[in-house]
Structure formats: structure tokens, C-alpha cells
Design an enzyme around this catalytic site. Structure first.
Site, PDB file in Angstrom:
ATOM      1  N   LYS A   1     -14.383   2.609   6.164  1.00 34.09           N
ATOM      2  CA  LYS A   1     -14.053   1.572   5.177  1.00 34.09           C
ATOM      3  C   LYS A   1     -15.149   0.508   5.150  1.00 34.09           C
ATOM      4  O   LYS A   1     -15.591   0.066   4.090  1.00 34.09           O
ATOM      5  CB  LYS A   1     -12.686   0.952   5.502  1.00 34.09           C
ATOM      6  CG  LYS A   1     -11.536   1.917   5.202  1.00 34.09           C
ATOM      7  CD  LYS A   1     -10.178   1.453   5.728  1.00 34.09           C
ATOM      8  CE  LYS A   1      -9.132   2.549   5.491  1.00 34.09           C
ATOM      9  NZ  LYS A   1      -7.798   2.229   5.976  1.00 34.09           N
TER      10      LYS A   1
ATOM     11  N   GLN B   1      -5.111  -2.053   9.830  1.00 34.31           N
ATOM     12  CA  GLN B   1      -5.039  -0.605   9.994  1.00 34.31           C
ATOM     13  C   GLN B   1      -3.759  -0.222  10.732  1.00 34.31           C
ATOM     14  O   GLN B   1      -3.410  -0.810  11.756  1.00 34.31           O
ATOM     15  CB  GLN B   1      -6.281  -0.105  10.755  1.00 34.31           C
ATOM     16  CG  GLN B   1      -6.414   1.399  10.812  1.00 34.31           C
ATOM     17  CD  GLN B   1      -6.653   2.056   9.456  1.00 34.31           C
ATOM     18  OE1 GLN B   1      -7.212   1.455   8.558  1.00 34.31           O
ATOM     19  NE2 GLN B   1      -6.208   3.287   9.312  1.00 34.31           N
TER      20      GLN B   1
ATOM     21  N   ASP C   1      -4.216  -3.041   0.356  1.00 32.51           N
ATOM     22  CA  ASP C   1      -3.577  -1.775   0.745  1.00 32.51           C
ATOM     23  C   ASP C   1      -2.330  -1.506  -0.112  1.00 32.51           C
ATOM     24  O   ASP C   1      -1.842  -0.378  -0.168  1.00 32.51           O
ATOM     25  CB  ASP C   1      -3.131  -1.850   2.210  1.00 32.51           C
ATOM     26  CG  ASP C   1      -3.926  -0.941   3.127  1.00 32.51           C
ATOM     27  OD1 ASP C   1      -4.524   0.027   2.633  1.00 32.51           O
ATOM     28  OD2 ASP C   1      -3.930  -1.210   4.340  1.00 32.51           O
TER      29      ASP C   1
HETATM   30  N1  GUN Z   1      -3.308   4.300   8.307  1.00 32.72           N
HETATM   31  C1  GUN Z   1      -3.370   5.496   7.669  1.00 32.72           C
HETATM   32  N2  GUN Z   1      -3.661   5.305   6.361  1.00 32.72           N
HETATM   33  C2  GUN Z   1      -3.780   3.975   6.180  1.00 32.72           C
HETATM   34  C3  GUN Z   1      -4.086   3.171   5.057  1.00 32.72           C
HETATM   35  O1  GUN Z   1      -4.303   3.633   3.930  1.00 32.72           O
HETATM   36  N3  GUN Z   1      -4.127   1.832   5.280  1.00 32.72           N
HETATM   37  C4  GUN Z   1      -3.904   1.291   6.501  1.00 32.72           C
HETATM   38  N4  GUN Z   1      -3.960  -0.031   6.609  1.00 32.72           N
HETATM   39  N5  GUN Z   1      -3.616   2.009   7.562  1.00 32.72           N
HETATM   40  C5  GUN Z   1      -3.564   3.338   7.397  1.00 32.72           C
END
Ligand code: GUN
Length: 284
Positions: free
Chosen positions: A53, A97, A120
Site C-alpha cells: 500500500k 490494517q 477503507d
Molecule cells: N485486512 C485484509 N484486507 C484488508 C483491507 O482491505 N483493509 C484493511 N485495513 N485490513 C485488511
């Protein structure tokens, strides 16, 4: 019939070029879109995701900060940190996350993020906005699936879409997005009694379970569009999705491969959401 493979990498590159262009335009106005990524603990998969990311931000000209904390961090301290980022004008998007360590209440942590920075799309306000058709951020993976569907010559209106999986991150928001495009939507899940009877009626199948071979060729109507959100490993350790690609490719009209289908779109839509969060501040 052999299905046409939808190239998520190519579509991603196209959308990221647009993100780069709009980011450059915003920078001229003195605004650099900024994303804060918070990682608590040492989950190996999460470490890879957050690294990707942060790299994607840099590649498209966005500013990002990665904050890593030990899994002993207490929730109150995390909430304080999120509040500081809510107030920070250089940060337009905040991402915590998941999964979080067990001692934390993940939903309470997500609710601490300002909805204006919830790139998100996991905040209850974002979920409510999606449900009611109000402006808000859409969760990145189903949003990416919608972009994939927009990229092919296919009108969802009146079509029967079957979503397999009911998570808050993929299945439920996916169903709402398909509904917004006037599809008739069925959500299937682990307690669905006859999954095959459902999928055989589907014009569009979205598989988001996290288990190999959930969708096999005998479960697919000829000409159906099949999107595979799964991310699993096969017996040889190779990445594979929820769909038996080799079999279903012979039946479907369009299909996303794993890897290289839905996967690259998730981070792309995170960039889009972060950029849009920044653009909204420039308009207000
Ligand atoms: N864990 C697995 N997929 C995601 C996501 O798209 N966003 C976040 N914040 N955590 C995750």
C-alpha cells in the site's frame, strides 16, 4: 466457449495513471493526498499488504506514512493516535490494517476514524452511506470488482448476481453495489443449503469465501461472468482463488484470474479513495 480473461493488472495501471494525473493536478493547488497506514503487531501477511500500500502511494505521487506498533499496544493509545491523524491536515485517508490483536475491539477502533478519512470504507457511517446511496467511501475490494464489471461490455440491469460470502469487507458491500446497478442479488454463505442450485441461476458470480474450488464448472451457467475474490494457496503452494479456474474458464464468458484479477484492484481503489478524500478537502 472459452471465457475472456479480465486483466486486473492492465485495468489497475489505467486507473492508476488517472490517479497520478489527478494527484499532480491537486499538488498544483498545494495539496498532496496523504494516507496514514497503521499496523499493529507482526502478522506476516499484513506486513506484505501494508508495504504494498505504501509503495503504491509512492508510485502514484501520494504521500504516505506507515506507523508500526507492537501487538502489546493498548487500545486507548491507538485511539489517541487515530484522533491525532483525524486532526492532521496532511493526512486525507487513515487505514488500520486488520486483523488487530485480540485484546482490541476492531470495530471500536474503526469507528474512531473520521468518516471523511475512512478510505477503507469500514466505518459504520460508510456502510450506512453505501446502503442508503449517500456519498461516502466504498470498501476497496468490492469497489474494484465493480470497476472490473464496468470495464467489460455488460449491463447488470436485471441480471441475477450471486455473491458467495457475507463479510462486511466484501460480500455485503458487494451485494449493495450490484443492487445499485439494478441487478437482482442473492447472497450465499456457509449455511446456504444448495449453493449449486443458486449459482446455476447466476448471470454473475462473485466468489469471496477464501476457500479453494468453491465454484466448479458444473456450478456455472454457460456464459456467466465470474469474479474471483479468493486468495488461497494450492497444494503446490501457488496462489489460487475460490474458483476452479481451469474448469470454469470453459463455461464462463468473462472470468478474473488469480493472481492478476481482483487483487491488484483493491490497492488501486484505496488510492482512488485517498485521492477523492483529498479532492473533497480542496472543494470544501
Ligand atoms: N485486512 C485484509 N484486507 C484488508 C483491507 O482491505 N483493509 C484493511 N485495513 N485490513 C485488511
Amino acid at each position: 466457449m472459452t471465457a475472456q480473461r479480465i486483466d486486473g493488472n492492465a485495468l489497475s495501471l489505467k486507473l492508476r495513471a488517472d490517479v497520478s494525473r489527478r494527484t499532480a493536478a491537486l499538488k498544483v493547488k498545494g495539496i498532496t493526498p496523504g494516507l496514514a497506514v497503521i499496523l499493529v503487531g507482526e502478522n506476516p501477511a499484513s506486513q506484505v499488504y501494508v508495504r504494498n500500500k505504501v509503495k503504491a502511494c509512492a508510485d502514484s505521487g501520494l504521500h504516505s506514512v506507515l506507523e508500526k506498533y507492537p501487538d502489546t499496544l493498548n487500545e486507548a493509545d491507538l485511539l489517541d493516535r487515530i484522533e491525532a491523524l483525524n486532526q492532521d491536515d496532511s493526512i486525507h485517508g487513515i487505514l488500520v490494517q486488520l486483523p488487530l490483536p485480540a485484546q482490541m475491539d476492531a470495530q471500536r477502533v474503526i469507528e474512531a476514524i473520521s468518516p471523511a478519512k475512512d478510505v477503507d470504507g469500514f466505518h459504520i457511517a460508510s456502510a450506512g452511506a453505501l446502503m442508503t446511496g449517500m456519498p461516502g467511501f466504498w470498501p476497496c475490494t468490492p469497489y474494484g470488482c465493480m470497476k472490473i464489471l464496468e470495464s467489460i461490455p455488460y449491463d447488470l440491469k436485471g441480471k441475477h448476481a450471486v455473491v458467495i460470502g457475507r463479510s462486511n469487507i466484501v460480500g455485503k458491500p458487494m451485494a449493495l453495489m450490484l443492487l445499485k446497478k439494478n441487478a437482482t442479488v442473492t447472497i450465499c454463505h456457509s449455511a446456504t443449503q444448495d449453493l449449486k442450485a443458486m449459482t446455476l441461476q447466476a448471470d454473475v458470480i462473485v466468489a469471496a469465501v477464501g476457500q479453494r474450488n468453491v465454484v466448479t464448472a458444473d456450478m456455472v451457467k454457460p456464459g456467466a461472468v465470474v469474479l474471483d475474490v479468493g486468495m488461497n494457496r494450492n497444494d503446490e503452494g501457488k496462489l489460487c482463488g475460490d474458483v476452479d479456474f481451469v474448469g470454469v474458464e470453459q463455461i464462463a464468458s468473462y472470468i478474473t484470474p488469480v493472481p492478476g484479477g481482483v487483487g491488484p484492484m483493491t490497492i488501486t481503489m484505496l488510492l482512488v479513495n485517498t485521492l477523492e478524500a483529498a479532492e473533497r478537502t480542496s472543494q470544501s
